[in-house]
Design a protein around this motif. Sequence first.
Motif, short mmCIF file in Angstrom:
data_model
loop_
_atom_site.label_atom_id
_atom_site.label_comp_id
_atom_site.label_asym_id
_atom_site.label_seq_id
_atom_site.Cartn_x
_atom_site.Cartn_y
_atom_site.Cartn_z
N GLU A 76 0.86 -1.18 0.00
CA GLU A 76 0.00 0.00 0.00
C GLU A 76 0.90 1.23 0.00
N HIS A 78 1.35 5.14 -1.78
CA HIS A 78 0.85 6.23 -2.61
C HIS A 78 1.95 7.27 -2.78
N PRO A 81 1.64 12.78 -2.26
CA PRO A 81 0.26 12.94 -1.78
C PRO A 81 -0.35 14.33 -1.96
N ASN A 113 9.63 8.24 -2.36
CA ASN A 113 8.48 9.13 -2.39
C ASN A 113 8.90 10.59 -2.47
N HIS A 130 3.77 10.75 8.25
CA HIS A 130 3.73 11.55 7.02
C HIS A 130 3.25 10.69 5.85
N PRO A 131 2.27 11.17 5.10
CA PRO A 131 1.75 10.37 3.97
C PRO A 131 2.72 10.26 2.81
N GLY A 132 3.74 11.11 2.78
CA GLY A 132 4.67 11.09 1.65
C GLY A 132 6.02 10.52 1.97
N ARG A 133 6.12 9.70 3.00
CA ARG A 133 7.42 9.12 3.35
C ARG A 133 7.77 7.97 2.40
N ARG A 135 9.11 4.16 1.68
CA ARG A 135 8.72 2.95 2.41
C ARG A 135 9.56 1.75 1.97
N ASP A 500 -1.00 5.11 -6.94
CA ASP A 500 -0.67 3.95 -6.13
C ASP A 500 0.30 3.03 -6.87
#
Length: 661
Positions: A76, A78, A81, A113, A130-133, A135, A500
Amino acid sequence: MRPANKRHRLLITWTIRCGFATLVLVAITFASRYGSESAVLPGAEVEGVTNILKRDGDDLVAPIRFQDVTAAVGVEFHHFPEPRRSMLPEDMGSGVAAADYDNDGFTDLFFVNFAGSILNPLLDTDTQAHPGRCRLYRNVGGERFEDVTAAAGVSLVAHAMGAAWGDYDNDDDLDLYVTAFGPNTLYQNLGDGTFRDVTDSSGMQDTRFGAGCTWADYDRDGNLDLYVSNYVDFIRRPDDRSRTQRQYSTEQPYTLNPSAYLPQPNALFRNNGDGTFENVASFAGIADPQGRSLSAAWVDFSNDGWPDLYVANDVSNNGVFLNRGDGTFDDVGPSSLAADYRGAMGIAPVDFDDDLDMDLLITHWIAQENALFRNMTIDEFADPDRESRLWFMDEADQRGLGQISLDMVGWATAFTDFDNDARADLWLINGSTLEQSDDHAQLVPHPPLLFWYHPTEGFVEIAKQANERFSEPFVGRGAAALDYNRDGRIDLAVLVHGGDAVVLKNTSDPAGNYLRLDLRQRGGNTHAIGARAYVTIAGKIRMAEVRAGASYLSQDEHTLHFGAGSDVTVDELRIVWPDGIEETHNNITLPNNLRFTHDARYPVPRNSEARGAAADGLQAGDPTSPRVPPTVAKLAGHEDNTDAAYSVSPRPSTAPKGRSQ
């Protein structure tokens, strides 16, 4: 009567290609500037243009198939963001790097990202939320991926671009370098599943606009070095967004034009062997200060054992640098015919024609065609004049790979034998840098390309047959090839820009036998970056080279993969290790996954005449030269320019260009 020499044939061939390419380019440009919106849809026919080079795969049943298993395997991710603000760094994308960082035999994935708009002066310091890290996904037994980002200590929040895995400290586990628009980061693998940031202590600080990065032991001292491609000196000026220019029927902001900004020199971080690095790019002669660099690949073009360098530059000449073996390089770009001025992004090194020297596919911007540069090094043995040491011929159109890419922007790419039929297939991820005319917050999507190598037709585009995801245009950038479940079929991980990530499982049926090789060393360069394997199956010799980073901002797994079709035995496997030592194995049963470990002898003697001496040895047919392929001695000394030079593997019968800003 002796046929015309190669220089004469090359002149005729290029004249024909350039004339045809010019006609097509004029037609597409006219249609896109003055025609309807439908006239510029990627892949659509252009009225008045006859596509004589198209190879239609609609009537062919290709065995290559993929299944979208993203959710099933637990990925998962993205990308980017926040809404885009029409700034160049935001649109260049990010990559994905595949490697077995924990040494459990299964390839893991690191997704890069871009945390948010570059107009935001500060990024959220809460990296865990943070949503933009970035992964890191650990491969759990080939069945699923587990997000171990926080536990591993790699919760990087940055305007990050590319990544590459390499064991710089020779402790047998892979470390990670991440480039960014802003500070780059070096993570040292501690061997217990965790990493620490050693950027400052290692001397690897670089705060420029970093793009692609690639590891190699260019000086053959047993310590991996890193080349970092830097793009442009982008200046954050919000008012520039109101300045526009017209490109291909749409108004484009000034802030999206790379030609509006000065290029930045690249970095060559030489490994000192004590955990520190020194930037020696200028001394080595490969800083390439005039190039707007996006990608680079270490490839031994001259078969002399020393890694050479190819640099893909946007709206500037590409770089071709020959390793002299003394810590410096010769700039042979103009004479190589592979350093043309286009908008170059992705690089796919491969010996696509099985003549035992390394070729290149380069992806380009719209209306410029992708290039397939065939290395003519081995062919020089059949040229009585022997007028050049290293040069390339662009055969993209002859192989069906050029014209089809005219209305697309290409990024990540690689040659991969998806169906294990002993013929390399090709995948390319596409996506525009032009904004949609009705929504300037969105970029124009492009369909990816997947070429199956048909035994008689050559490269045939079959993406829509392979998977529904391939039939839908999207804004692509980075991607990586890996066999995540170890079933002998190569899978794909694709990073969708602003969307995604997608994991595609290879379900090709039927699929042939295969040989997969993991090469390791003791005594330095533990993952044998730069090693070559020569595999003989049913009398045919094929070659592959271990590398760490190429493509576009991305990295495929280190494992070498050879499809074998219906054959059940490898007659001979010859490994040429990075220190020049060779070993041979015979009668290997298939399918098979093998690991070989070599006691390396470093450093390899450095000599200002090393490259020239090796090249002279090759021209004389000297079988003691460190990189002489198994058949070179037989090819040397031919007095006429016949097909004798191609007797190793017959080529299929089946061309070049500029980004206007």
